[in-house]
Design a protein around this motif. Structure first.
Motif, PDB file in Angstrom:
ATOM      1  N   ALA A 242      27.890  32.152 -10.020  1.00 19.22           N
ATOM      2  CA  ALA A 242      28.465  30.856 -10.372  1.00 19.22           C
ATOM      3  C   ALA A 242      28.122  30.508 -11.814  1.00 19.22           C
ATOM      4  O   ALA A 242      28.982  30.061 -12.582  1.00 19.22           O
TER       5      ALA A 242
ATOM      6  N   VAL B 151      25.621  24.809  -5.371  1.00 18.39           N
ATOM      7  CA  VAL B 151      25.037  25.874  -4.561  1.00 18.39           C
ATOM      8  C   VAL B 151      24.006  25.346  -3.565  1.00 18.39           C
ATOM      9  O   VAL B 151      23.926  25.820  -2.423  1.00 18.39           O
ATOM     10  N   CYS B 152      23.220  24.369  -3.938  1.00 26.00           N
ATOM     11  CA  CYS B 152      22.203  23.856  -3.016  1.00 26.00           C
ATOM     12  C   CYS B 152      22.779  22.822  -2.056  1.00 26.00           C
ATOM     13  O   CYS B 152      22.639  22.933  -0.833  1.00 26.00           O
ATOM     14  N   GLY B 153      23.444  21.827  -2.606  1.00 26.82           N
ATOM     15  CA  GLY B 153      23.942  20.747  -1.759  1.00 26.82           C
ATOM     16  C   GLY B 153      25.325  21.002  -1.185  1.00 26.82           C
ATOM     17  O   GLY B 153      25.708  20.407  -0.180  1.00 26.82           O
ATOM     18  N   GLY B 154      26.051  21.904  -1.794  1.00 25.47           N
ATOM     19  CA  GLY B 154      27.403  22.177  -1.322  1.00 25.47           C
ATOM     20  C   GLY B 154      28.396  21.198  -1.906  1.00 25.47           C
ATOM     21  O   GLY B 154      28.036  20.133  -2.392  1.00 25.47           O
ATOM     22  N   LEU B 155      29.652  21.601  -1.844  1.00 28.05           N
ATOM     23  CA  LEU B 155      30.685  20.753  -2.418  1.00 28.05           C
ATOM     24  C   LEU B 155      31.061  19.610  -1.483  1.00 28.05           C
ATOM     25  O   LEU B 155      31.578  18.579  -1.912  1.00 28.05           O
ATOM     26  N   GLU B 156      30.794  19.817  -0.221  1.00 28.20           N
ATOM     27  CA  GLU B 156      31.232  18.820   0.756  1.00 28.20           C
ATOM     28  C   GLU B 156      30.462  17.514   0.690  1.00 28.20           C
ATOM     29  O   GLU B 156      29.239  17.500   0.507  1.00 28.20           O
TER      30      GLU B 156
ATOM     31  N   ARG C  52      38.136  23.989   3.630  1.00 25.38           N
ATOM     32  CA  ARG C  52      37.315  25.137   3.988  1.00 25.38           C
ATOM     33  C   ARG C  52      38.176  26.329   4.376  1.00 25.38           C
ATOM     34  O   ARG C  52      37.917  27.457   3.973  1.00 25.38           O
TER      35      ARG C  52
ATOM     36  N   ALA D  19      33.904  23.453 -10.308  1.00 24.03           N
ATOM     37  CA  ALA D  19      33.736  23.870  -8.918  1.00 24.03           C
ATOM     38  C   ALA D  19      34.530  25.147  -8.655  1.00 24.03           C
ATOM     39  O   ALA D  19      34.058  26.090  -8.009  1.00 24.03           O
TER      40      ALA D  19
ATOM     41  N   ALA E  67      32.761  28.066 -10.144  1.00 26.40           N
ATOM     42  CA  ALA E  67      31.586  28.435  -9.363  1.00 26.40           C
ATOM     43  C   ALA E  67      32.003  29.217  -8.116  1.00 26.40           C
ATOM     44  O   ALA E  67      31.410  30.242  -7.775  1.00 26.40           O
TER      45      ALA E  67
ATOM     46  N   TYR F 274      34.911  30.889  -7.512  1.00 27.80           N
ATOM     47  CA  TYR F 274      35.454  32.201  -7.851  1.00 27.80           C
ATOM     48  C   TYR F 274      34.359  33.128  -8.373  1.00 27.80           C
ATOM     49  O   TYR F 274      34.307  34.317  -8.046  1.00 27.80           O
TER      50      TYR F 274
ATOM     51  N   ALA G 160      31.236  33.129  -7.653  1.00 26.07           N
ATOM     52  CA  ALA G 160      30.374  33.583  -6.559  1.00 26.07           C
ATOM     53  C   ALA G 160      30.999  34.790  -5.858  1.00 26.07           C
ATOM     54  O   ALA G 160      30.338  35.791  -5.585  1.00 26.07           O
TER      55      ALA G 160
ATOM     56  N   LEU H 245      29.781  33.567   4.244  1.00 24.29           N
ATOM     57  CA  LEU H 245      28.673  33.173   3.395  1.00 24.29           C
ATOM     58  C   LEU H 245      29.096  32.426   2.140  1.00 24.29           C
ATOM     59  O   LEU H 245      28.545  31.370   1.809  1.00 24.29           O
TER      60      LEU H 245
ATOM     61  N   GLU I 260      30.477  29.051   3.058  1.00 21.10           N
ATOM     62  CA  GLU I 260      29.398  28.202   3.562  1.00 21.10           C
ATOM     63  C   GLU I 260      28.487  27.751   2.418  1.00 21.10           C
ATOM     64  O   GLU I 260      28.089  26.587   2.332  1.00 21.10           O
ATOM     65  N   THR I 261      28.184  28.682   1.526  1.00 21.33           N
ATOM     66  CA  THR I 261      27.306  28.351   0.396  1.00 21.33           C
ATOM     67  C   THR I 261      27.934  27.305  -0.506  1.00 21.33           C
ATOM     68  O   THR I 261      27.329  26.289  -0.826  1.00 21.33           O
ATOM     69  N   VAL I 262      29.145  27.567  -0.891  1.00 21.15           N
ATOM     70  CA  VAL I 262      29.785  26.659  -1.843  1.00 21.15           C
ATOM     71  C   VAL I 262      30.177  25.320  -1.203  1.00 21.15           C
ATOM     72  O   VAL I 262      30.059  24.266  -1.832  1.00 21.15           O
ATOM     73  N   CYS I 263      30.635  25.374   0.021  1.00 20.00           N
ATOM     74  CA  CYS I 263      31.053  24.117   0.653  1.00 20.00           C
ATOM     75  C   CYS I 263      29.870  23.364   1.262  1.00 20.00           C
ATOM     76  O   CYS I 263      29.663  22.178   0.998  1.00 20.00           O
ATOM     77  N   GLY I 264      29.120  24.055   2.076  1.00 16.74           N
ATOM     78  CA  GLY I 264      28.022  23.381   2.765  1.00 16.74           C
ATOM     79  C   GLY I 264      26.730  23.346   1.993  1.00 16.74           C
ATOM     80  O   GLY I 264      25.852  22.523   2.247  1.00 16.74           O
ATOM     81  N   GLY I 265      26.600  24.234   1.040  1.00 14.95           N
ATOM     82  CA  GLY I 265      25.365  24.293   0.272  1.00 14.95           C
ATOM     83  C   GLY I 265      24.327  25.155   0.965  1.00 14.95           C
ATOM     84  O   GLY I 265      24.416  25.436   2.165  1.00 14.95           O
ATOM     85  N   LEU I 266      23.359  25.592   0.187  1.00 15.77           N
ATOM     86  CA  LEU I 266      22.329  26.450   0.749  1.00 15.77           C
ATOM     87  C   LEU I 266      21.286  25.652   1.525  1.00 15.77           C
ATOM     88  O   LEU I 266      20.602  26.173   2.400  1.00 15.77           O
TER      89      LEU I 266
END
Lengths: 214, 214, 214, 214
Positions: free
Chosen positions: A168, A199-204, B89, B161, B164, B166, B168, B194, B197-203
């Motif tokens: 990213a 990356v940590c919080g997510g886009l959502e 998503r 966003a 980030a 693309y 990833a 993955l 999930e990473t980009v949308c939900g975050g790590l």
DNA sequence: GATGAATGAGATTTCATTCAT
DNA sequence: TATGAATGAAATCTCATTCAT
């Protein structure tokens, strides 16, 4: 971001070796490694043709030197950050900051590193695969640790997460390099926050957010 | 993933043009665009030297053709996905899937595209900057929409966003290309999940998770 | 000036062989023999690539044919003129007229003959040295005769005189070909007189003049 | 006839640039510009392939240099002669002498100039049209002057006369180049007289003669 | 006769690297 | 150190010619 300059072996002349290296960065960035000639570097540096070969064994070695000089500084930074007792977010933020600041301070050098080494799977990327892997693994280690602490989700493999994170960032730089994203002090600062937040919080939208004020 | 092949105007010989194109993919992937000679392509294709020039104006044109052929299929896919009335998503997942499947089906071609075009800021990347930008903008559009619907946080600029996201994905492919990440059917499928999930939900662990069972 | 066309073996199609030959004249004149490709000739003629090789053994043979076709007509003319019982001036005038008219009727063909054959000492000039020499010798013969009759000075070797005469004419054509001299019906007619008057009567004012009214 | 050689800036090595130029003359004369390869020049000069490109940008540039070097000397000579207060005949004689002596001293160079440049309407002749025209115009000027003085007939256009004169000379050289005319000191000297006598006095017996004793 | 895909030898030019000074 | 002339191995691209259809 002090460059990796050796403490000037002798305080003599303007250190031609350094002059050549700096000139090479500009030339590689402008024309690309393959499209430029050794004489272009010499011209840019204002030195004679053969002097490049006095200091470097080959054209390749010039790029190798440039890459390692900078990449090792980054590896040291990551190790340093990794050792600190701070939240993951801060660690990742420090890494993103370092890379983005590196670009801010010397966009040409970072362009060369990314374009000519980091993705050059058949040439310099292969040569420096060890150094490159090292960075990914260090970041992966940070993720692993965060998962152990329960801060990061356990179901995302650290190695993949590390790649996504680094990818990213590199893509943001690529956007700047290609002129696809706006640049400037403000943008750079914002990018640091964005990439970590994404990356940590997510886009959502949702609970994942940390209302950081920057 | 139906390739962009025209329906074979005449089914006569094994279509030498296609044979050359396919051979070029293998050669470019194996040796890199700059390190290979046109004769390597001809040899790999089993045709005479000059035939490459009968069908293509230059070595560059071979790569251009390869890139555009595939990239346009991707752009079409993204546009198609964008038009569907499905959750963000799912849209991002479809895009990630397409790219990763493209790699699964023809890793050499994707290697060539990423290594020789997508990041080659001084050569082919510049030539195809328009096509490349198009992809980023389409993805950016999807993010914008999601923000308007309140599904995505509003404070992350869509363009960043998109990069980030693309970036990833491309980095995962880079990991496979460099042999830094494990490959295989299972890995590919998992990677699709993955990255989204990473980009949308975050790590980070927390409410952002969607306990998808895949 | 009817060209040396064979009486059309069969009255069928528009005689592709002739079409190719005529196209070649235009292409050779426009681009030069070396700078044009066989395909340029085929394109200009509106026929397929390989047809040129159906009628001619090689690219060289096309030019050979063109040259010989025309040169032989000239040799015949000179021989004819030589046989007539007319004053030298009229003989030389007839020759100059023929060459200049040839240029008037088909400047491209004459350009090709002069540029690609007559002065091409290392290629076609060498090939056709026999034919070329023949022309000079015939003219030389006319001079010799005139000297024997006491009409021409005896101290100028016939061979040298013939070269000077022919060279003067060819240079006029060269002037037209290069666009250095004005062209046009009037110019052509005047040129015929000028060259003969210059070589026979000399440039100097005096008794040598023949107040020809043209 | 001192050549246009610069006074050798440094007398160090045998001046490789000059060596290459001289070798090129021999090779171009022997094989023709198109039929020879750059390596033939290098071989003839006894230097490495690339050195030709160190001194000259291209094969073309070698010929350009050769032509201009010599042609400019001729233009200077003509201008010089033109400025002198001597009879036309002497002026033309000086020009004819210069050209013929040029051939005597370096037949290869003159062959190259005539065969590859002066008549090459589609290649080098076009490139150097300005220089070539200049020569014709200077000679034309001499004729004009002679007409004004009443020494030359007024009814022959100077431009045409100049072409006839120059063409006669060039054709003599062509005769020598093709081996159609006998060569030798005596022949060269005689040719100088012949061409002037022919063009000025005319071939016809009569009052036009000047019993020059040479 | 007619077509144009296929062949492959060869030419120009480039440029990293060496080396004498 | 510093210079830049000299080297020569490649690489791209051209194009006359062949040949199967």
């Amino acid at each position: 971001m002090s460059a990796g300059r050796t403490p000037a072996p002798r305080a003599k002349s303007p250190d031609k070796r350094r002059v050549i290296l700096d000139a090479a960065v500009r030339v590689f960035a402008r024309q690309g490694f393959h499209a430029c000639r050794v004489s272009d570097i010499a011209d840019e540096a204002g030195v004679a043709y053969g002097l490049v070969y006095h200091y470097f064994g080959s054209k390749d070695e010039v790029l190798d030197t440039l890459f390692l000089e900078r990449w090792n500084v980054m590896l040291a930074l990551i190790r340093e950050v990794d050792a600190e007792a701070i939240p993951v977010r801060d660690k990742l933020r420090a890494i993103a900051s370092f890379i983005i600041d590196s670009y801010r301070h010397d966009p040409d050098l970072m362009k060369v590193i990314i374009v000519e080494v980091t993705r050059a799977a058949n040439s310099f990327g292969q040569t420096h695969i060890g150094q490159i892997r090292e960075a990914y693994e260090l970041i992966g280690g940070i993720v692993t640790e965060a998962q152990a602490e329960g801060v990061f989700k356990a179901e995302i493999e650290p190695r993949f997460a590390a790649m996504a994170f680094y990818g990213a960032i590199e893509q943001l730089l690529t956007g700047w390099i290609f002129g696809l994203l706006p640049q400037g002090e403000e943008q750079f600062e914002r990018a640091k926050w964005l990439v970590v937040e994404t990356v940590c919080g997510g886009l959502e939208a949702g609970a994942g957010e940390q209302p950081i004020l920057r």
